[in-house]
Structures are given as structure tokens and as C-alpha cells.
Design a protein around this motif. Structure first.
Motif, short mmCIF file in Angstrom:
data_model
loop_
_atom_site.label_atom_id
_atom_site.label_comp_id
_atom_site.label_asym_id
_atom_site.label_seq_id
_atom_site.Cartn_x
_atom_site.Cartn_y
_atom_site.Cartn_z
N ALA A 108 13.18 15.49 -3.03
CA ALA A 108 12.86 16.24 -1.88
C ALA A 108 11.82 15.43 -0.74
O ALA A 108 11.56 16.00 0.43
CB ALA A 108 11.90 17.60 -2.00
N HIS A 109 11.51 14.14 -1.04
CA HIS A 109 10.85 13.32 -0.14
C HIS A 109 11.11 11.74 -0.47
O HIS A 109 10.30 11.42 -1.32
CB HIS A 109 9.18 13.79 -0.60
N CYS A 110 12.13 11.36 0.50
CA CYS A 110 12.52 10.00 -0.06
C CYS A 110 12.46 9.41 1.25
O CYS A 110 13.05 9.65 2.31
CB CYS A 110 13.85 9.96 -0.46
N HIS A 111 11.85 8.04 1.25
CA HIS A 111 11.98 7.18 2.49
C HIS A 111 12.86 5.90 2.20
O HIS A 111 13.16 5.53 1.38
CB HIS A 111 10.48 6.42 2.81
N PHE A 112 13.61 5.67 3.68
CA PHE A 112 14.38 4.70 3.62
C PHE A 112 14.08 3.92 5.01
O PHE A 112 13.39 4.62 5.73
CB PHE A 112 15.78 5.03 3.70
N TRP A 113 14.12 2.56 4.79
CA TRP A 113 13.88 1.66 6.23
C TRP A 113 14.68 0.35 6.12
O TRP A 113 15.02 -0.04 5.18
CB TRP A 113 12.22 1.60 6.14
N ARG A 114 14.69 0.01 7.47
CA ARG A 114 15.23 -1.35 7.59
C ARG A 114 14.04 -2.18 8.44
O ARG A 114 13.92 -1.82 9.43
CB ARG A 114 16.61 -1.33 8.19
N LEU A 115 13.53 -2.91 8.01
CA LEU A 115 12.43 -3.60 8.64
C LEU A 115 12.64 -4.35 9.89
O LEU A 115 11.88 -4.17 10.71
CB LEU A 115 11.86 -4.75 7.69
N SER A 116 13.84 -4.75 10.12
CA SER A 116 14.40 -5.34 11.45
C SER A 116 14.51 -4.52 12.63
O SER A 116 14.24 -4.81 13.58
CB SER A 116 15.72 -6.17 11.16
N ARG A 117 14.25 -2.95 12.36
CA ARG A 117 14.12 -1.99 13.31
C ARG A 117 12.93 -2.26 14.04
O ARG A 117 12.89 -1.78 15.14
CB ARG A 117 14.51 -0.64 12.89
N GLY A 118 11.85 -2.61 13.32
CA GLY A 118 10.33 -3.13 14.08
C GLY A 118 9.48 -1.73 14.23
O GLY A 118 8.58 -2.13 15.02
N ASP A 119 9.81 -0.79 13.80
CA ASP A 119 8.81 0.25 14.04
C ASP A 119 8.06 0.89 12.74
O ASP A 119 7.40 1.92 12.88
CB ASP A 119 9.35 1.26 14.85
#
Length: 144
Positions: free
Chosen positions: A4-15
Motif C-alpha cells: 500500500a505504499h511503494c515509491h518509484f522514481w527516475r532520477l533524470s526527472r530532476g525533482d
């Protein structure tokens, strides 16, 4: 099973300011983390990891392409006068489940009592608000 609480990220997005830098305790996660990197086979709720509308859009795009993502808890600037419109626009997406203001990073959260509220679960679009338990705003969240 649902994560119920999972993070995804793509560092090149820059935020993702909290992931800036090198070394230190965050070094092992200072890389892209996308659905293919999630170790489980069950469904997940993707929760924003950056306080930006672009992050919410990124997660909704991931959710549209990845059947394991059951929904998205995103970010909307509740201090912005346009917040009610932004909430309504996001709520039109069936994968948008709610908002997560970054209350733990806001020193004075008293404004929360006057901020636009996400639609209540009794309304057709549903929705939730999410706050970190260590936040001083938890007592204000209980008053909502």
C-alpha cells in the motif's frame, strides 16, 4: 497481497531533492527504481516521492502501463488557489487514489485546516489524504 505504499522514481526527472548528493546512507537507492525493480509480484499503490505535479503525472503514466500498480497517491499544492481544480482534474483518472502533501517538510501546517480537501470517499471519485505519522500535522489531519 497489496503493497500500500511503494515509491518509484527516475532520477533524470530532476525533482527528487532528497536523493541529491553522493555516498551516505542513501547511496544504495540513489538510482532509478521502477516497477521492474519492485521485488514483489503483487499489486502496489504508487506513492509520490517528490512534491511536484510532474511526479504525479509520471506515476499515473507508470500505472497506465503497469497492471501491478493498483493506484497512485500523488501530490497537489494545497496552498495554491487552483488546488480544488487540480484535485478534480486528477480525480477524473480512475488510477488516482488520493494526495500526499509533504507535511513533514512544512514548519507551519496550521493552514491545513483551511486547505481544499480531497473529495470524500462518499463522493463518486473517492480519495484519501496521506500524512507521515511523525508529522506535527497529524493532529490537524485528525480534525479534518
Amino acid at each position: 497481497m497489496l503493497d500500500a505504499h511503494c515509491h518509484f522514481w527516475r532520477l533524470s526527472r530532476g525533482d527528487y531533492g532528497w536523493l541529491n548528493g553522493t555516498g551516505g546512507p542513501l547511496a544504495p537507492i540513489r538510482r532509478d527504481f521502477l516497477p521492474a525493480d519492485h521485488p514483489g509480484a503483487g499489486r502496489v499503490i504508487a506513492v509520490q516521492a517528490a512534491p511536484s505535479p510532474a511526479e504525479t503525472g509520471f506515476l499515473l503514466d507508470l500505472a497506465a502501463a503497469e497492471p501491478r500498480i493498483a493506484g497512485v497517491v500523488g501530490w497537489i499544492d494545497l496552498a495554491d488557489p487552483g488546488a480544488p481544480r487540480a484535485i478534480a482534474a486528477r480525480a477524473a483518472d480512475p488510477l488516482f487514489r488520493g494526495i500526499r502533501p509533504m507535511l513533514q517538510d512544512i514548519p507551519d501546517t496550521g493552514w491545513l485546516l483551511e486547505a481544499p480537501r480531497p473529495p470524500s470517499p462518499a463522493e463518486p471519485q473517492g480519495g484519501v489524504a496521506h500524512a507521515a505519522p511523525a508529522s506535527p500535522a497529524v493532529s490537524q489531519m485528525e480534525m479534518l
